[in-house]
Design an enzyme around this catalytic site. Structure first.
Site, PDB file in Angstrom:
ATOM      1  N   ASP A  46      77.277 -44.880 109.876  1.00 19.49           N
ATOM      2  CA  ASP A  46      78.493 -45.345 110.308  1.00 19.49           C
ATOM      3  C   ASP A  46      77.783 -46.966 110.681  1.00 19.49           C
ATOM      4  OD1 ASP A  46      80.899 -46.415 111.435  1.00 19.49           O
ATOM      5  OD2 ASP A  46      81.637 -44.497 111.836  1.00 19.49           O
ATOM      6  N   SER A  77      86.494 -46.880 110.382  1.00 22.28           N
ATOM      7  CA  SER A  77      85.715 -45.792 109.912  1.00 22.28           C
ATOM      8  C   SER A  77      86.501 -44.716 109.437  1.00 22.28           C
ATOM      9  CB  SER A  77      85.020 -45.119 111.000  1.00 22.28           C
ATOM     10  OG  SER A  77      84.059 -46.203 111.533  1.00 22.28           O
ATOM     11  N   THR A  84      85.313 -40.335 111.475  1.00 23.56           N
ATOM     12  CA  THR A  84      84.183 -39.933 110.307  1.00 23.56           C
ATOM     13  C   THR A  84      84.250 -38.716 109.784  1.00 23.56           C
ATOM     14  OG1 THR A  84      82.878 -41.943 110.979  1.00 23.56           O
ATOM     15  CG2 THR A  84      82.062 -40.395 108.927  1.00 23.56           C
ATOM     16  N   GLU A 115      76.695 -37.322 109.695  1.00 24.64           N
ATOM     17  CA  GLU A 115      76.892 -38.727 110.089  1.00 24.64           C
ATOM     18  C   GLU A 115      75.712 -39.089 111.314  1.00 24.64           C
ATOM     19  OE1 GLU A 115      80.099 -39.637 112.577  1.00 24.64           O
ATOM     20  OE2 GLU A 115      80.323 -41.616 111.845  1.00 24.64           O
ATOM     21  N   ASP A 174      76.953 -47.783 114.197  1.00 24.59           N
ATOM     22  CA  ASP A 174      78.167 -48.388 114.344  1.00 24.59           C
ATOM     23  C   ASP A 174      78.404 -49.011 116.044  1.00 24.59           C
ATOM     24  OD1 ASP A 174      80.800 -49.374 113.596  1.00 24.59           O
ATOM     25  OD2 ASP A 174      81.483 -47.841 115.092  1.00 24.59           O
ATOM     26  N   HIS A 226      78.747 -52.778 117.401  1.00 24.66           N
ATOM     27  CA  HIS A 226      80.115 -53.117 118.342  1.00 24.66           C
ATOM     28  C   HIS A 226      79.283 -53.713 119.663  1.00 24.66           C
ATOM     29  CE1 HIS A 226      83.202 -52.030 116.122  1.00 24.66           C
ATOM     30  NE2 HIS A 226      83.020 -50.733 115.873  1.00 24.66           N
TER      31      HIS A 226
HETATM   32 MG    MG Z   1      81.836 -42.573 112.624  1.00 27.40          MG
HETATM   33 ZN    ZN Z   2      83.136 -49.116 114.370  1.00 29.08          ZN
END
Ligand code: MG
Ligand code: ZN
Length: 390
Positions: A71, A112, A165, A280, A285, A289
């Site tokens: 991700d 996502s 996800t 995943e 991700d 962020h």
């Molecule tokens: Mg995700």
């Molecule tokens: Zn994100």
């Protein structure tokens, strides 16, 4: 007198403005600043798997599919991990590479949910949508299609298993925030192994239902820690919820994504049914962020080590294809400098959000060559179905 009072007022205003600016600068301390990450010493770099067998340019029907989604994993995220590990990764051993364009139906920047729904169903949808189209109608996911055809299926995530996800491969709701409804949808699909966090969506619910009981009644073995997962037998389906909420980030876990992936592969490859597995690396991700370079790199390396395990499985099981891709890039990460020898990375985040840049698709195993090129994210579903149907 009056002018003195006005002056004092102005001074107080100036003081507040200055304090405000400082506070602002403090809150955004990372954005745009050069961040330096020193991973490990040279002797601690890991060596990628040395695999001689590569059927990626041979065409043929495939029986097992492993999809791995990092991700928020753009090129800079991959490259920063590569630098941190002395210049090499398992990913470097994959020869077929494509690029996926990630926009959602109404936004150049996907989230996502829309990103994973495009990969799982072959349809673009709106941001926030889980397994439904632009009109909120349910779409069959590749996991559901193959489950219906008698394949074994599995989902592994380092976030809540109800998070966007993994949810997009099994659930159908109009908003990614409907965690408890997503958990219910897991009951409708006979998915064979599920590993992730988010236990509270199953047993601390507004409707007071205890889904864990309901899963038990559907012949699932409920597992709550890594030790029990490792020793869990194959005689029942497995629902492993290793945390009440999200799982810890890679450096705070005492188990790796490889552990979770290997357990799933061992489970799904028993017998000869063929399987679909989605794994995943969720928190690359979240590092993006947070504009936290070390967070990105550590979770990226955890993900790459799992990729190595998956590649080894593919090399030993010829009718398997491995796809490694991302749903989008996060953080607008730019790598400015660094050193392979020192495992040093210098980078700058230009955003705290997702960006629209295309992301790589790595394909390994029989028929993998079909994944070269530049294409929409929906093509991943379409091409996978094609090589299953050959
Ligand atoms: Mg995700
Ligand atoms: Zn994100």
């Amino acid at each position: 007198m009056l002018s003195m009072m006005i002056n004092r007022k102005i001074n107080i205003y100036l003081l507040f403005i200055t304090l405000g600016l400082f506070f602002d600068a403090f809150c955004q301390k990372n954005k745009g600043d050069l961040l330096v990450h020193k991973y490990k010493n040279q002797e601690e770099f890991y060596k990628p798997k040395d695999l001689t067998k590569d059927l990626s340019y041979i065409d043929g029907k495939v029986k097992n599919i492993i999809v791995m989604i990092g991700d928020g994993m753009g090129l800079s995220q991959i490259f920063s991990a590569m630098m941190a590990n002395g210049g090499d990764l398992n990913l470097n051993k994959i020869n077929v590479i494509g690029f996926s364009k990630t926009s959602s139906i109404d936004d150049i920047i996907t989230d996502s949910a829309a990103g994973a729904t495009a990969i799982s169903t072959g349809e673009k949808t709106y941001n926030g949508a889980i397994g439904v189209d632009k009109d909120k109608k349910s779409l069959k996911t590749i996991l559901e299609i193959l489950e219906d055809r008698g394949f074994y299926t599995g989902l592994v995530s380092t976030s809540r298993i109800t998070h966007a996800t993994p949810a997009s491969f099994i659930a159908h709701v109009e908003s990614r925030k409907m965690y408890e409804d997503i958990a219910l949808d897991f009951l409708d699909v006979d998915v064979d192994i599920v590993i992730g966090g988010g236990e509270d969506n199953f047993n601390q619910r507004k409707d007071k239902r205890d889904l864990l009981k309901e899963f038990e009644n559907k012949n699932y073995n409920i597992v709550r820690n890594i030790k029990d997962l490792k020793t869990a037998k194959n005689d029942k389906k497995i629902l492993a919820l290793l945390g009440e909420k999200d799982l810890p980030r890679a450096s705070y876990r005492d188990y790796s994504l490889s552990d979770l992936l290997n357990k799933s592969l061992e489970f799904l490859s028993e017998g000869d049914k063929g399987f679909f597995l989605m794994v995943e690396g969720s928190q690359i991700d979240w590092g993006g962020h947070a504009n936290d370079l070390s967070y990105v790199i550590e979770d990226m390396l955890d993900f790459d080590r799992a990729i190595g395990e998956a590649m080894e499985f593919v090399a030993k099981n010829e009718e398997t294809i491995l796809i490694v891709t991302a749903d989008h890039e996060t953080g607008g990460l730019v790598i400015k400098d660094g050193s392979y020898e020192k495992g040093l990375v210098e980078g700058v985040f230009t955003s705290a959000k997702h960006t629209p840049v295309m992301v790589p698709v790595f394909a390994f195993g029989k028929s993998a060559y079909r994944f070269g090129g530049v294409y929409e994210n929906t093509e991943i579903f379409k091409r996978l179905i094609k090589i299953i149907d050959m």
